[in-house]
Write a protein that holds these residues in place. Sequence first.
Motif: not given
Lengths: 319, 379
Positions: B38, B40, B44, B46-47, B49, B163, B195, B197, B212, B217
């Motif tokens: 994931v 972004g 955004c 992602k974390s 989520t 993460d 996750v 970036h 994301l 999404l």
Amino acid sequence: MTKPDLKDDSNDERSKGTADGGRLPRLRKRFDYHRLGLYAVLLGIVAFYLAPIEAGLVTSLKTRTGVIETLPMSPPIYGEFSTASWIAAFDTLSRGLLNSALYAVPATVISAFIGSVAAYGLTQANWKRRYKATFLALFVAGIFIPYQAVLVPVTRFWSNYAQIEGLLTPLWLLGVDRDYTDLVELMITSIAYGIPICTILFRSYYKNMNIEMIEAARLDGASLRRIYRRIVLPLSTPMFAVVLIYQFTQIWNDLLFALVLIQSTSSDAAPAVLILSGLGVSQEGMNFSLQMAGALITALPTIAVYVMFSEEFSEGLAT
Amino acid sequence: MAELELDSITKVFHDGDEEIVAVDDVSLTIEDGEFLVVVGPSGCGKSTTLRMVAGLESITSGAIRLGDDVINDVKSQDRDIAMVFQSYALYPHMTVQENMSFGLEESTGLSDDEIGARVEETASTMGIGDLLERRPDELSGGQQQRVALGRSIVRDPEVFLMDEPLSNLDAKLRAQMRTELQRLQEELDVTTMYVTHDQTEAMTMGDRIAILNEGELQQISSPLECYHAPANRFVADFIGEPGMNFFDVDREGDELVSELFTYPLSDWMVDDLGDTSELVFGIRPEDVSLVDVASAEHDFEAVVEVVEPMGDENTVHLHFAGHPDSSIVASVGGLQNVSQGEELAAHIPEEAIHLFDRQTGKVLHNRRLDSEEAVDATL
């Protein structure tokens, strides 16, 4: 072997000194004055703080005539040196010291532990922030309640609403004097009034704990209680040192609650501070020597606690 | 091991009276054993989520399913999910051995001997077998990272959550761990949600990537599909380094007109566009080639502003002749000689252009790939 080395060193220094020219010696001179002033002030402060203790110590080692005929701060002169006051003070206080330890040690440990658990609940446990804030406000308010304001409510509480003498019957059957009811009351009161400050101290410590670490433990399958037991508690040692020292000193030295909750100085359950307050007072006048010896003896346990936890204490203060 | 399904999950944070939607109606399914990245920009969602899947954050609406069970109300400690944190989150007062045993002791009824054996086995596969007696503060960053991974692997969970686990490592170690993580995941075949970036991690590690932005999404598909067939302008912009060139253009008949250039379109192109006329024109830097003279209809005169030599390739920043404020980036081979101030022509091949709806950002046309079979093979 060492001699030539030394010579070399001194040569080096001299050559450095000349190479730097005229500026360095001048700077060094000003620096020296600065240092001198600094040390003088520091020494002054040390003397200022130590003078009463020194006076107390020398006074406690003098005979009665010695106390009257010499200056408080001068050491005992020959013939007027005596350890009688120390022996007498220890005889009178030993019962009180034991009583003090009997309530101060459990009260310290229990209030620190409850404070730690409460702080854990206020920081790491997962519940609504609004409620947390309310409880936090209550704890903070608890710190600022002046003891004088609660003296009457506390005595009335113990004498009218919470008569615990009956609950302690097993103790009386074991031959413990019934005066010790007062000591139990004093212990519970000290715990209650110690909880707020302990909680706040632990809270600031737990707030800085790595939250991801707690979350990792949750995902590892540990419950709230297990996380406290296996992660948070072992990591709290430095803060426990701070809180234990602080609480022990507070509770050990507290005279106000002891005065209102313990029936009299002559009670079997009288703690050291209470006996100390009446020590050396008689119709022939004050026995300063005895009072000083008593004060120093009473202060010894708190100093011992500082020494015992000093390493953890400084670590806890640093965080 | 199981399939993880996020069914239109939403997360709303309340800040006073303000409502902040961190995750907005995200639905995706991670197949059993799949590695989903994931990705972004920061903020955004992602974390958030990931934390909802872990149970560290409550779910405002929607459902998370693990296998056939909805796990919305299952506590974190009962989810059988392991997570690797960015800060590693090791227990500082425990040795590596104790760190790795902790989860097994808390979540299983295994005997001490069995736990010891499993920890030792995992530690040796992770290459940390000789560190078992050390404490985290005696380990380097890379070793701590391995312990953190080992701690989650040893539990043999249904799902791995990661993460940004590599973001505290230096570049070289990160590249090494990237490969190793991929290898491990393939070996263990555990459903993984990762996750980051970092788009390099996204492109290289995942079976699929989910992009994301602002809690929504944008696209979920294979890395190459995201690269070559982005669903919208955001994805096209986010994936790829240096990023895609964008120009606002208007369609007039079979021409795309901007103040910088006029781009004639072929018939096959016109069909894709329908009747939308306000468009965004996109071209990846590596698809722009530099020629000496503008000789074809898709060549545009340009002036070189800056050349960034990377060795294997040169990143060339240009502006269109007569428009010093404009900018277009081209990546050309490292051996092609281009110098600052040089006047030449940028060739923008029609097969390589992307066209987006300017209003919605949705893609209207993606680049053609040389052979559809090749695409199928790579996707």
